[in-house]
Design an enzyme around this catalytic site. Sequence first.
Site, PDB file in Angstrom:
ATOM      1  N   TYR A 215      -7.729  14.272   0.600  1.00 45.50           N
ATOM      2  CA  TYR A 215      -6.672  15.114  -0.343  1.00 45.50           C
ATOM      3  C   TYR A 215      -7.717  15.546  -1.387  1.00 45.50           C
ATOM      4  O   TYR A 215      -8.921  15.202  -1.473  1.00 45.50           O
ATOM      5  CB  TYR A 215      -5.489  14.205  -0.739  1.00 45.50           C
TER       6      TYR A 215
ATOM      7  N   SER B 161       0.955  -1.189   0.182  1.00 42.07           N
ATOM      8  CA  SER B 161      -0.128   0.022   0.062  1.00 42.07           C
ATOM      9  C   SER B 161       1.005   1.344  -0.011  1.00 42.07           C
ATOM     10  O   SER B 161       1.921   1.171   0.544  1.00 42.07           O
ATOM     11  CB  SER B 161      -0.977  -0.018   1.330  1.00 42.07           C
TER      12      SER B 161
HETATM   13  C1  LIG Z   1       3.563   5.653   7.465  1.00 40.10           C
HETATM   14  C2  LIG Z   1       2.138   5.554   6.382  1.00 40.10           C
HETATM   15  C3  LIG Z   1       2.165   6.310   5.430  1.00 40.10           C
HETATM   16  C4  LIG Z   1       1.242   6.405   4.445  1.00 40.10           C
HETATM   17  N1  LIG Z   1       0.975   7.014   3.371  1.00 40.10           N
HETATM   18  C5  LIG Z   1      -0.061   6.848   2.521  1.00 40.10           C
HETATM   19  C6  LIG Z   1       0.009   7.409   1.107  1.00 40.10           C
HETATM   20  O1  LIG Z   1       1.197   8.015   0.776  1.00 40.10           O
HETATM   21  N2  LIG Z   1      -1.071   7.544   0.389  1.00 40.10           N
HETATM   22  C7  LIG Z   1      -2.045   6.493   0.915  1.00 40.10           C
HETATM   23  O2  LIG Z   1      -2.953   6.490  -0.003  1.00 40.10           O
HETATM   24  N3  LIG Z   1      -2.154   6.070   2.128  1.00 40.10           N
HETATM   25  C8  LIG Z   1      -0.977   6.076   2.979  1.00 40.10           C
HETATM   26  N4  LIG Z   1      -1.064   5.492   4.012  1.00 40.10           N
HETATM   27  C9  LIG Z   1      -2.323   4.686   4.450  1.00 40.10           C
HETATM   28  C10 LIG Z   1      -2.068   3.103   4.027  1.00 40.10           C
HETATM   29  O3  LIG Z   1      -1.696   3.210   2.797  1.00 40.10           O
HETATM   30  C11 LIG Z   1      -3.105   2.249   4.438  1.00 40.10           C
HETATM   31  O4  LIG Z   1      -3.987   2.508   3.805  1.00 40.10           O
HETATM   32  C12 LIG Z   1      -3.362   2.303   6.083  1.00 40.10           C
HETATM   33  O5  LIG Z   1      -2.104   2.362   6.653  1.00 40.10           O
HETATM   34  C13 LIG Z   1      -4.224   1.033   6.448  1.00 40.10           C
HETATM   35  O6  LIG Z   1      -3.554  -0.053   6.133  1.00 40.10           O
HETATM   36  P1  LIG Z   1      -2.825  -0.789   7.353  1.00 40.10           P
HETATM   37  O7  LIG Z   1      -3.631  -1.178   8.223  1.00 40.10           O
HETATM   38  O8  LIG Z   1      -2.250  -2.314   6.670  1.00 40.10           O
HETATM   39  O9  LIG Z   1      -1.404  -0.164   7.743  1.00 40.10           O
HETATM   40  C14 LIG Z   1       0.036   5.642   4.902  1.00 40.10           C
HETATM   41  C15 LIG Z   1       0.031   4.796   6.027  1.00 40.10           C
HETATM   42  C16 LIG Z   1       1.310   4.795   6.677  1.00 40.10           C
HETATM   43  C17 LIG Z   1       1.333   3.730   8.290  1.00 40.10           C
END
Ligand SMILES: Cc1cc2nc3c(=O)[nH]c(=O)nc-3n(C[C@H](O)[C@H](O)[C@H](O)COP(=O)(O)O)c2cc1C
Length: 369
Positions: free
Chosen positions: A182, A22
Amino acid sequence: MPRLFDPLTVRSQTFANRIFVSPMCEYSSTDGFAGDWHLVHLGSRAVGGAGLVFTEATAVTPEGRISPEDLGIWTDEHVEPLARIVRFIHEQGSVAGMQLAHAGRKASTYRPWSGAGTVPASDGGWTNVLAPSAVPFADNHPMPRELTVDGIRGIADAFAAAAGRARDAGFRVIELHAAHGYLLHEFLSPLSNRRQDDYGGSFGNRTRLVRETVTAIRAVWPEALPLFVRISATDWVEGGWDIEQSVELARQLKPLGVDLIDCSSGGNAAQATIPFGPGYQTPFAERIRREAGVLTGAVGLITAPLQAELIVATGQADAVLLARELLRDPYFPLRAARELGQDITWPAQYLRAGPKDARPRAAVNVPDR
Ligand SMILES: Cc1cc2nc3c(=O)[nH]c(=O)nc-3n(C[C@H](O)[C@H](O)[C@H](O)COP(=O)(O)O)c2cc1C
C-alpha cells in the site's frame, strides 16, 4: 508460567496479554462507516480475551480505500459509530487499536467476493488512484497517478487528521500501515518508487514519507498512547525492499515516537515467491527486535498456543498478532490459556463455562460518558 499472558505496558497503556488481533479488512462499510458487523466482529474478539483488538486498515482518504466497502475515518461523522465499538472493546478488558491506511496503487479494487482487479467508476470505483510513480501493481490493477510533492504533504496531513479522529473515538493505539504494497510501502520500495526528487532514490528519500507521517501523527496523537508501524520486512524480490533496510528504518522510527514494529512481509510485487510456513515471518520480528532495540510484533501463520508462547518466551517478539486463527476461533486466547495452564479472567456472563475458580474480567479505559 507461560509468558504469553504476561501483561505488556507500552507508554501508559497496559495490555492484559500478548495476543493481539491483527488488522483484517471486512469490506463491509458503506461510505467508510462502521456498522453492526464491525461491532460484532471486533467485539467478539474482545470477548474472546485478546489483549489488543485492531480494526481493519482504515482509510484516511476516500481514494485511499482498497475497495469501495473499506472502513474509513476521513470525516468527523465517522467517529461516533467507531466510538461505540471502542467502548464495547474496553468494557471487555481489551484495548482498541486502529490501523490507519492509504491503499496507494492498490486502491479501487473489488472486495474478494465481488470480483477481481479494478472497480470501474460505474461500479463505485474511482480514477484518482495515487502512487509514488506511475507503475501499476499488476495488469488487472489501475494505472496510478504519480503524486505531486504537494500531494505527498497532503498524505501526511490526512494521516494526522485521521489520528486525531481516532483519538476522539477513544482508540488507545494507532498502527500506521506501511506494509503489503500500500501507499507508504510503495514509497519505501525501489520496485514501486521510481521518483527522482526528495521522495525517491536513496534510502533516506524513500523512507522520508514514512518518517514525516510518523512525525505528523505524533504531533496529534497523545504522548501517553502507543504508536505501532506495520512494515513488510521484505518484498521477497531481489533488488526490492529488504530486512537490512527494515532494521535501519526501525532504528530511525524509534526516536520519532514509534513503540512497536509489526513485522509482516510481501504484498508489493505480484511476482514474488513467498516461503509460506508456520511462523514464516517471525525471524524478521526477532531480528528487528535485536538489532534495532525496539518492541516487535510477530505475525503470519501463528495458529497454536504453544507456538505463540514459544515466540514470546524466547524473546523473538513482544507480542503475536493473529488473523485467520482468530477468525476460526474468536476465543483463541481463552483456549490458549486453558492449554497453557494459565488462569485468566472470563467475561462475567460466561463464567459458568470457565474453570471453577474463574474470575470476572474488569473493564479498562471506559470513558466517563
Ligand atoms: C480477511 C483478511 C483481511 C486482512 N486485512 C488486513 C488489513 O486490513 N491490514 C493488514 O495489515 N493486514 C491485513 N490482513 C493480513 C493479516 O493481518 C495478517 O498479517 C495475515 O493474515 C497473516 O496472519 P495469519 O496467518 O494469522 O492470518 C488481512 C488478512 C485476512 C485474512
